[in-house]
Design a protein around this motif. Sequence first.
Motif, short mmCIF file in Angstrom:
data_model
loop_
_atom_site.label_atom_id
_atom_site.label_comp_id
_atom_site.label_asym_id
_atom_site.label_seq_id
_atom_site.Cartn_x
_atom_site.Cartn_y
_atom_site.Cartn_z
N VAL A 22 0.85 -1.19 0.00
CA VAL A 22 0.00 0.00 0.00
C VAL A 22 0.88 1.24 0.00
O VAL A 22 0.68 2.18 -0.75
CB VAL A 22 -0.92 0.01 1.23
CG1 VAL A 22 -1.81 1.24 1.22
CG2 VAL A 22 -1.76 -1.26 1.26
N PHE A 23 1.90 1.20 0.87
CA PHE A 23 2.85 2.30 0.97
C PHE A 23 3.43 2.61 -0.41
O PHE A 23 3.60 3.76 -0.79
CB PHE A 23 3.97 1.93 1.94
CG PHE A 23 5.16 2.84 1.89
CD1 PHE A 23 5.16 4.02 2.61
CD2 PHE A 23 6.26 2.51 1.13
CE1 PHE A 23 6.25 4.86 2.56
CE2 PHE A 23 7.35 3.34 1.08
CZ PHE A 23 7.35 4.52 1.79
N ALA A 24 3.76 1.53 -1.14
CA ALA A 24 4.44 1.71 -2.42
C ALA A 24 3.49 2.12 -3.53
O ALA A 24 3.92 2.28 -4.67
CB ALA A 24 5.14 0.41 -2.80
N SER A 25 2.20 2.28 -3.21
CA SER A 25 1.21 2.57 -4.25
C SER A 25 1.32 1.58 -5.39
O SER A 25 1.20 1.96 -6.54
CB SER A 25 1.36 3.99 -4.79
OG SER A 25 1.29 4.91 -3.75
N TRP A 26 1.61 0.31 -5.08
CA TRP A 26 1.69 -0.76 -6.07
C TRP A 26 2.79 -0.52 -7.11
O TRP A 26 2.68 -0.93 -8.25
CB TRP A 26 0.32 -0.97 -6.73
CG TRP A 26 -0.67 -1.51 -5.74
CD1 TRP A 26 -0.92 -2.83 -5.50
CD2 TRP A 26 -1.49 -0.78 -4.83
NE1 TRP A 26 -1.85 -2.95 -4.49
CE2 TRP A 26 -2.22 -1.71 -4.06
CE3 TRP A 26 -1.67 0.59 -4.57
CZ2 TRP A 26 -3.12 -1.33 -3.07
CZ3 TRP A 26 -2.57 0.96 -3.58
CH2 TRP A 26 -3.28 0.00 -2.85
#
Lengths: 391, 306
Positions: B234-238
């Motif tokens: 989620v943090f990495a925005s996929w």
Amino acid sequence: MFRLEKRPQPSRVFAYLTPVLAVIATMFAGGLLFAALGKNPVEAIRTIFWDPLFGEFAFYYRPQLLVKGGPLILIAIGLSLGFRAGIWNIGAEGQYIVGAICGAAVALAFYPLDAWYIFPLMILAGALGGMLWAMIPALLKVKFGTNEILVSLMLVYVAENLLASMALGLLKNPEGHGFPGSRNLKEYPSAYNEPILVLDRIPEPDTCSGISGLFECARSGSYNVVADFSSGMHWGVLTAFIAVIFAYVLLNRHMLGFSIRLTGEAPRAARFSGVSPTRIILFCLGISGMMAGLAGMFEVSGPSGQVSIDFNVGYGFTAIIVAFLGRLHPIGILLAGLLMALTYIGGEIAQGNLGLPSAAIQLFQGMLLFFLLAVDMLTNYRIRLVKREAA
Amino acid sequence: MDLSSITPALLLASLMVAATPILLAGIGELVVERAGVLNLGVEGMMITGAIFGFAATIETGSPLVGFAAAAAGGALLSLLFALLTQIALANQVASGLALTLFGLGLSSLLGQDYVGLKPTPTPSFNIPLLSDIPFLGHVLFSHDLMVYFGLGLVAAVWALLKYSRAGLILRAVGENHDAAHALGYKVVRIRILAIMFGGACAGLGGSYISLIRVPQWTEGMTSGAGWIALALVVFASWKPGRVLLGAWLFGGVTVLQLNLQAAGLAIPVEYLSMSPYLITILVLVIMSADKSRAPASLGRIFHASG
């Protein structure tokens, strides 16, 4: 070649049948597992499912069913409300811990005062503690759209660390000779969540204390010593039963319950009909946290007795299985909670008698959820045999 | 308190090590989620990988075999999830939780005989010349092979998703499974493969903890790393590149709090141990403002009716 065909309506027959099918399938797979571990599968299954209810020492184990089932049912009822609305609180273990800490903290603050209002205050503190802990993911979800699954789960680890720090620091028993853990609330009458509905209480001689001593006494014929174990009923179990009724009424007879179901089954329709998602999120997470907190408080003031590092034993996670096994229905959860309690107790017996490792029971419970989810397909889909058509 | 015992080079070097498990599990889960499947069983697959890898290393004496076994174990467990969600069309959230509960039980059952043993150490691999660079050599180029493997994997996934046809198909399946199905792509097959890749990666990540990071076997030793890996996605925005950044951030926090514990900071150990989880929540809050990048079909059940 077979094909799945969606049923126009979920099958009512299979809705009732799938949990039973899942239990049977788990017994078979569990039997294979136990056989692989070199145990007699029939004996192991009998020890887990039959002996606690009808075996030689059933008089001791049957009350335990309520002691273990109570928190599971209470937590699962709370979780099921959220699960129905598509709100996934999987951090019940953390809320359970915080509820216990808050409840115990109130008791320890009053120690050694003897007053009637201490226990009610503890109940309040436990409920509030659990609710506030669950409000963290709820508010973050409402305010920032943060995923409640991950936040509530992260908070379990935070709560576990908090528990350790409490057991080693703030709530440590000052007269405990440096051992970790709080005062034992069982020895503090105003705070003790004592068994209610005691069948016939007879003082227990010292020689018969503990489970092994108890069995010795039972073998030698002095059966009356078991009376202290009473019916297993304590305030937490009673609360669990009340929660079942509450949830049943809420879901079937109240507008809010209808909104919850609508949100889960048709979120868009719910929004169009004016159901506020914010309210549903706050309510579902709040109430499930409250119930988990209550369960923790009743446990710490009763069966467990003290705040210790290893206080939590995973009820919050097992309750997820209970909720699904009960098909998110209050009555179903009641039955599922008792069944799961049975596997806990039976597992302990099997551990003692057959040397079955405790992890095997954990695996067994996990398997149950797997089978349940797998056969659940039959409720919503029909299996059709079809001839393979030419492409 | 003695903060001078914390040296930057050592800190950064151990950050790379601490980041590797969640990096591996995170990049695997990223692929799964880009295919439109939400597998919450990462923790279960990691811990299964941890014991598979540990047991295999003890039995054969070769960490390489151990890592292979861990990947196989993770993939095997994820296959259960694939069967449930792709064939039996079960709810993905519930199935993922089931996988985690099952994996925790399975691992502690398998691990009973391995408590207290020491695995064969994995040799660290100093890249010639590069590892002689002062400071940077120690931080970047004198690790075990798995650290480099993790970095390579991130690059590979990034390139694959961005530039290859297979990556395009995978993303199509994740964004709109009905459209992908209409175009003739085998949605279920592609998703099962993605899930197994995720399982293998999680297994590797778990075994990295039990074989290198700790290295021994204790029950529940992944202690939430799988969930942090999920948060990482989620943090990495996929996006693969950001998974690397996130892993370093979490690795950094973990290493720093451990170092502070060792240095005897005046904060109780329990509160320091909370910090990685609290930081995760904080980061989730910051990142969740931006919802647009999640694959559109994420978590939705695909049933080809017709």
